[in-house]
Design an enzyme around this catalytic site. Sequence first.
Site, mmCIF file in Angstrom:
data_model
loop_
_atom_site.group_PDB
_atom_site.id
_atom_site.type_symbol
_atom_site.label_atom_id
_atom_site.label_comp_id
_atom_site.label_asym_id
_atom_site.label_seq_id
_atom_site.Cartn_x
_atom_site.Cartn_y
_atom_site.Cartn_z
ATOM 1 N N HIS A 187 -0.225 -8.261 -22.309
ATOM 2 C CA HIS A 187 -1.109 -7.301 -22.986
ATOM 3 C C HIS A 187 -1.275 -7.572 -24.485
ATOM 4 O O HIS A 187 -2.386 -7.556 -25.004
ATOM 5 C CB HIS A 187 -0.579 -5.874 -22.810
ATOM 6 N N ASP B 63 -4.672 -8.001 -15.838
ATOM 7 C CA ASP B 63 -3.985 -7.501 -17.022
ATOM 8 C C ASP B 63 -4.683 -6.184 -17.295
ATOM 9 O O ASP B 63 -5.822 -6.170 -17.769
ATOM 10 C CB ASP B 63 -4.149 -8.459 -18.206
ATOM 11 N N HIS B 64 -4.050 -5.081 -16.958
ATOM 12 C CA HIS B 64 -4.807 -3.817 -16.958
ATOM 13 C C HIS B 64 -5.278 -3.413 -18.355
ATOM 14 O O HIS B 64 -6.183 -2.611 -18.493
ATOM 15 C CB HIS B 64 -4.038 -2.697 -16.250
ATOM 16 N N ALA C 256 0.806 -1.220 0.000
ATOM 17 C CA ALA C 256 0.000 0.000 0.000
ATOM 18 C C ALA C 256 0.840 1.272 0.000
ATOM 19 O O ALA C 256 0.325 2.358 -0.267
ATOM 20 C CB ALA C 256 -0.919 0.005 1.208
HETATM 21 C C1 BG6 Z 1 2.904 -2.338 -17.862
HETATM 22 C C2 BG6 Z 1 4.376 -2.491 -18.125
HETATM 23 O O1 BG6 Z 1 2.301 -3.585 -17.723
HETATM 24 O O2 BG6 Z 1 2.307 -1.633 -18.935
HETATM 25 C C3 BG6 Z 1 5.039 -1.150 -18.348
HETATM 26 O O3 BG6 Z 1 5.002 -3.146 -17.030
HETATM 27 C C4 BG6 Z 1 4.313 -0.373 -19.404
HETATM 28 O O4 BG6 Z 1 6.395 -1.302 -18.702
HETATM 29 C C5 BG6 Z 1 2.817 -0.335 -19.132
HETATM 30 O O5 BG6 Z 1 4.835 0.932 -19.425
HETATM 31 C C6 BG6 Z 1 2.059 0.302 -20.287
HETATM 32 O O6 BG6 Z 1 0.742 0.506 -19.895
HETATM 33 P P1 BG6 Z 1 -0.140 1.644 -20.538
HETATM 34 O O7 BG6 Z 1 -1.477 1.472 -19.918
HETATM 35 O O8 BG6 Z 1 0.512 2.948 -20.229
HETATM 36 O O9 BG6 Z 1 -0.115 1.370 -22.026
#
Ligand code: BG6
Length: 489
Positions: free
Chosen positions: A240, A177-178, A13
């Site tokens: 990603h 996985d954002h 956190a």
């Molecule tokens: C992350 C990576 O998962 O995604 C980073 O570890 C990268 O290295 C980032 O910069 C990119 O995310 P976004 O949302 O900015 O495209």
Amino acid sequence: QQHPKSVIVIFGATGDLAKRKLFPSIYRLVQNEKIGSEFAVVGVGRRPWTNDEFRNNVTDSIQSSTKESKNLEEFTSHFYYHPFDVTNPSSYLELNDLLGNLDGTYQTEGNRIFYLAMAPEFFGTIAQNLKKQGLTETNGWSRLVIEKPFGHDLPSARKLNQEIREAFNEEQIYRIDHYLGKEMVQNIEVIRFANALFEPLWNNRYISNIQVTSSEVLGVEDRGRYYENSGALRDMVQNHMLQMVALLAMEPPIKLTTDEIRSEKVKVLRALRPVKEDEVSNYFVRGQYANGELDGKQLVGYREENNVDPESQTETYVAGKLLIDNFRWAGVPFYIRTGKRLAAKSTKIVVQFKDIPMNLYYKKGETLPPNLLVINIQPDEGITLQLNAKKDGDAGDSNPVQLDLSNDFHDGINTPEAYEKLLYDCMRGDATNFTHWDEVALSWSFVDPISEAWSKGKAAIASYASGSMGPKEADDMLAEDGNQWWPVK
Ligand code: BG6
């Protein structure tokens, strides 16, 4: 619909992710009335902070990331800090007592989210201790949210998975996985399956190739230590990039449930043609940024960055050609590329359609520009369709024109951020936009032989100037197929 109720325990956190993404996301969920007052957040970390120090940190985080900061005091009163030693059982017991109390105070019905936003070497230990010390035994549900990296390769990912599976079952595990939380990544499915215009053409009869680019302007920043052991293949491609390919290539699910969607994505990953070690240079290009210039600023090369070996062979750029051996996609290359210190921050998908059978409009020997469907993921969100049409007054000529839906899509300010959506999904128990273990395992199996070949020195690492669009070798790879990268800006 009822507001979800839960205590959220954030391990790590005091770290960067919590500050940049998690606190602001929780704040927005409250402001947007997605969650009510039945929530509490417990920050866990090694530092001996007090609740007040923690709350000040949360306040700073909100003030620096959102324009509004209404009701901050009431909001931060839901936040508690618990100094913690991950390997000490009594730390867990004390935490459990705190969670029990908060459950009563905030009426969270025994629901608990354990969010691991910290160094991955402790994921297994924490998960196991949570179970052993009884923190997962409540009247409500417990869920485990795990940040990347999920392993370093297939064997380490498998080991980690076994460790967490001893304490949580697959349905309780939410692997982040954002990219799956991004509005336009979620839109891939809708664009494909809700439009009579695209789905009939979405196959090897009409599509020439698909290009997925995720380019970054930033360099490795202060993450040299992590990145040296990772590189772009593990950092971006394994997760990603392959996730976006899976969404682009999957069959329509029979319904929009978590299991059905995931199982279609898994089939795509199973159909990826494996890259053999000796053929790696035919399908993949790796690059590393050298010094260069962007917007008048001088930039140093990767090897000069902090915590980076001056002779580092770590790739900061990857371009690849993926083939999906199934009925729909046989013969259609999926080109992917991602890198740091490139000319633009942009994530974009370009679907290039095949040429029409005969050109009536262009001079002999010329071809009509192809139809392109562009899905803009970031920073702009929306879709563009490139068509050919006659310009005013021109007799019989055809010109490329763009049908641009970028601005109609959303009102930027109110678009929830990826983390906000994912956290909300987790609270509601919707795991669709999280990666299942099978997806993780298949992605590593695809990526491992490539990193293996590179670590043996196969296919030299190409250098590219900071501020460029990557090494020339990546252009050559497409040129060999008679293709070209479509610009991202
Ligand atoms: C992350 C990576 O998962 O995604 C980073 O570890 C990268 O290295 C980032 O910069 C990119 O995310 P976004 O949302 O900015 O495209």
